[in-house]
Each structure stands twice: as structure tokens, then as C-alpha cells.
Scaffold this active site. Structure first.
Site, PDB file in Angstrom:
ATOM      1  N   TYR A   1       0.832  -1.205   0.000  1.00 37.58           N
ATOM      2  CA  TYR A   1       0.000   0.000   0.000  1.00 37.58           C
ATOM      3  C   TYR A   1       0.874   1.265   0.000  1.00 37.58           C
ATOM      4  CZ  TYR A   1      -3.504   3.321   1.845  1.00 37.58           C
ATOM      5  OH  TYR A   1      -4.340   4.393   2.052  1.00 37.58           O
TER       6      TYR A   1
ATOM      7  N   LYS B   1       0.859   4.122  -2.912  1.00 40.07           N
ATOM      8  CA  LYS B   1       0.484   5.502  -2.624  1.00 40.07           C
ATOM      9  C   LYS B   1       1.634   6.472  -2.895  1.00 40.07           C
ATOM     10  CE  LYS B   1      -3.797   5.016  -1.409  1.00 40.07           C
ATOM     11  NZ  LYS B   1      -4.847   5.507  -2.342  1.00 40.07           N
TER      12      LYS B   1
END
Length: 307
Positions: A177, A181
Site C-alpha cells: 500500500y 500511494k
């Protein structure tokens, strides 16, 4: 549930597509845009928090809610991490409302693991939905806006990407993640530079809010007793997103903002710090000595979440 109270009609007449808008932050954004007069394409594939197939059609429920409150919305429930799904998102806006003015990319899910336990499939799935799921809608929206510019109709176009503090500082147990991002921030900077000639502004928001993805992190409501203000409500992030998606944000592009509760922060990102030039190649020992001297003068890095 009614739409949030409108304050200015700042997006009156604009056509806005929001991905991942069936729940959480995306839903709050869609409702807030509708309250400010936008016509909204509500996208959501309807998956579970880990990306597994889910029940229900949340995009249709949110679109119906907007229409019931007097707004204008249409549902789109295709996978925007596929070329066909992303192209269909833009096509739905243009065929339904005649144009697209703003793209808000928000779709995503989590598969958290420590790195030594992170399977390749979990890495690929999270990178796909977050990073590819930002790239493909951006690509097709940009192609539409470029064609409009070439036809003599330069748009007042806006793109708002969704990054995270995990992408800015890192987060323990979220290597996939955090990488996705961080990649979204890089994509935002490139898109802002490339697309300016077509009347497109591109910015990113790193929100902190209570959603299905973060309910464990923010299990306890941060509510001020005196005012009843819930600092972790996703609706707190939406006003900034709506402003960035409006014509009123003219001149703001290539920026990253953090948004949490009532706080908005402009993130300043990577900038050159202490530097030294020897004018010649160093030995490894000399390079190490120089690096240590520079580090002693440098600002310490931000603390990784969960560390």
C-alpha cells in the site's frame, strides 16, 4: 440521508467522476460534489475491503441517493483498473452529460502483511487497484481533454488523486500500500507537468479518516465533547477535494495536501538538503565520511507509521 448542505454552488454545472465512490471517502466526495451542484458519475466495483467479490451495488445506491435528494448522478460499476473499465468511466460521463470536467480517483483496498509474509498476489492486487487504478482513468480522461483542446475547446479540467500518509512516510505492515500511494504522488507530479497545456490541473490528497479500510486504526471516534466534531469522519476531507475539483482552484497544480479533521497541510515533499561536491570521484570511505557529515546537518526523516 440528505446531501451535505451546499455553501456556494462552487461546482455548479460541472461533471465529476469519482472512483471508489460507493462507500467511505469516495461516497462522501460524491455527495459533497452533488451538494455543490455537480453532476456526478459514481464509480464503485462493490468489492470487499480486501478486494474479494462483494455483495450489493453501492455505486447505484449512492447515485440513487443523490437523485432522491434532487441532485444528478449516474452509476458506473466497472473495474477502473482495466483499460475497458477506465475508458467506460470517461465515456459514461461524456455520453450522459456531454463532457467531463473533474476526475477524482479514490478506489482501493488493503491486504496488509509484514514484508516477509507478503505474498506476490497481495502485492500485485494492491498495486493494481491503487496505482493502475489511478493511471488508467487519468490516461483516458487526459486523452479526452487533449482532444477537446485540439478542437478549440480548452477545458477547465481538474484531477484529484488519493495518496496517503503511508505513501509519504511509510507504514509498518503496508509495504504494498505504501509503495502504491508513493507511486501515486509521482504520477501526480508528472501528470501536472504534462497536462497543463491542455487546461488540466492535477493534485493529490493524503487523507486520514475512518472508513472500511481504516476502521481498526480509528476504532475510537475522536469526537470533541463540546462541539460533537468527529475528526475522523470522511466528510471532513471532502471540502478540500471539492475545491480542488472546482474552477475556483485555478493555478493550483502539482501539489500534495494532507487532510484530517479540520486540518489541511501542504506537503513539501523531497527537496535538496545538505550537499557537498568534491569535484572528483571519492573512495567508498570518503563517500561514507561525506555522507555522515551531510546527515549531521540534515533534518531527520519523518517517523514511519506504526514504528
Amino acid at each position: 440521508m440528505d446531501l451535505p448542505p451546499a455553501t456556494s454552488g462552487i461546482c455548479s454545472g460541472r461533471v465529476v467522476a469519482v472512483t471508489g465512490a460507493g462507500r467511505g471517502l469516495g461516497r462522501a466526495h460524491a455527495l459533497a460534489f452533488a451538494a455543490e451542484g455537480a453532476r456526478v458519475v459514481v464509480n464503485d466495483l462493490g468489492v470487499a475491503p480486501d478486494g474479494a467479490p462483494g455483495a450489493g451495488r453501492p455505486a447505484h445506491a449512492v447515485a440513487a441517493q443523490i437523485r432522491a435528494a434532487g441532485g444528478d448522478a449516474v452509476a458506473h460499476d466497472a473495474d477502473i483498473a482495466t483499460d475497458a473499465g477506465a475508458a467506460g468511466l470517461v465515456r459514461t460521463a461524456v455520453e450522459t452529460y456531454g463532457r467531463l470536467d473533474t476526475l477524482v480517483s479514490n478506489a482501493g483496498f488493503l491486504r496488509d502483511r509484514m514484508l516477509v509474509n507478503l505474498d506476490e498476489d497481495d502485492w500485485d492486487a494492491v498495486i493494481r487497484v491503487h496505482l493502475k487504478g489511478h493511471f488508467l482513468p487519468l490516461k483516458h480522461a487526459a486523452a479526452y481533454w487533449r482532444a477537446e483542446t485540439k478542437a478549440g475547446r480548452t477545458p477547465v479540467a481538474r484531477v484529484v488523486h488519493t495518496s496517503s500518509g503511508a505513501g509519504l512516510l511509510g507504514s509498518i505492515g503496508q509495504g504494498n500500500y505504501s509503495a502504491a500511494k508513493a507511486g501515486i504522488v509521482g504520477l501526480t507530479l508528472v501528470a501536472a507537468a504534462e497536462l497543463a497545456r491542455y487546461g488540466v490541473q492535477v493534485n493529490a490528497v493524503a487523507p486520514a479518516a475512518r472508513t472500511r479500510m481504516t476502521e481498526r486504526t480509528f476504532a475510537t471516534a475522536m469526537t470533541a465533547p463540546a462541539t460533537g466534531f468527529d475528526a475522523m469522519a470522511p466528510e471532513n476531507v471532502s471540502p478540500l477535494v471539492v475545491w480542488l475539483g472546482s474552477a475556483g482552484s485555478a493555478g493550483v497544480t502539482g501539489r500534495v495536501f494532507e487532510a484530517e479533521g479540520g486540518r489541511i497541510t501542504v506537503m513539501e515533499g523531497w527537496r535538496p538538503g545538505p550537499s557537498a561536491d568534491s569535484g572528483a570521484r571519492r573512495t567508498p570511505a570518503e563517500a561514507g565520511e561525506t555522507a555522515r557529515r551531510l546527515l549531521a546537518r540534515a533534518e531527520p526523516p519523518g517517523r514511519v507509521y506504526g514504528a
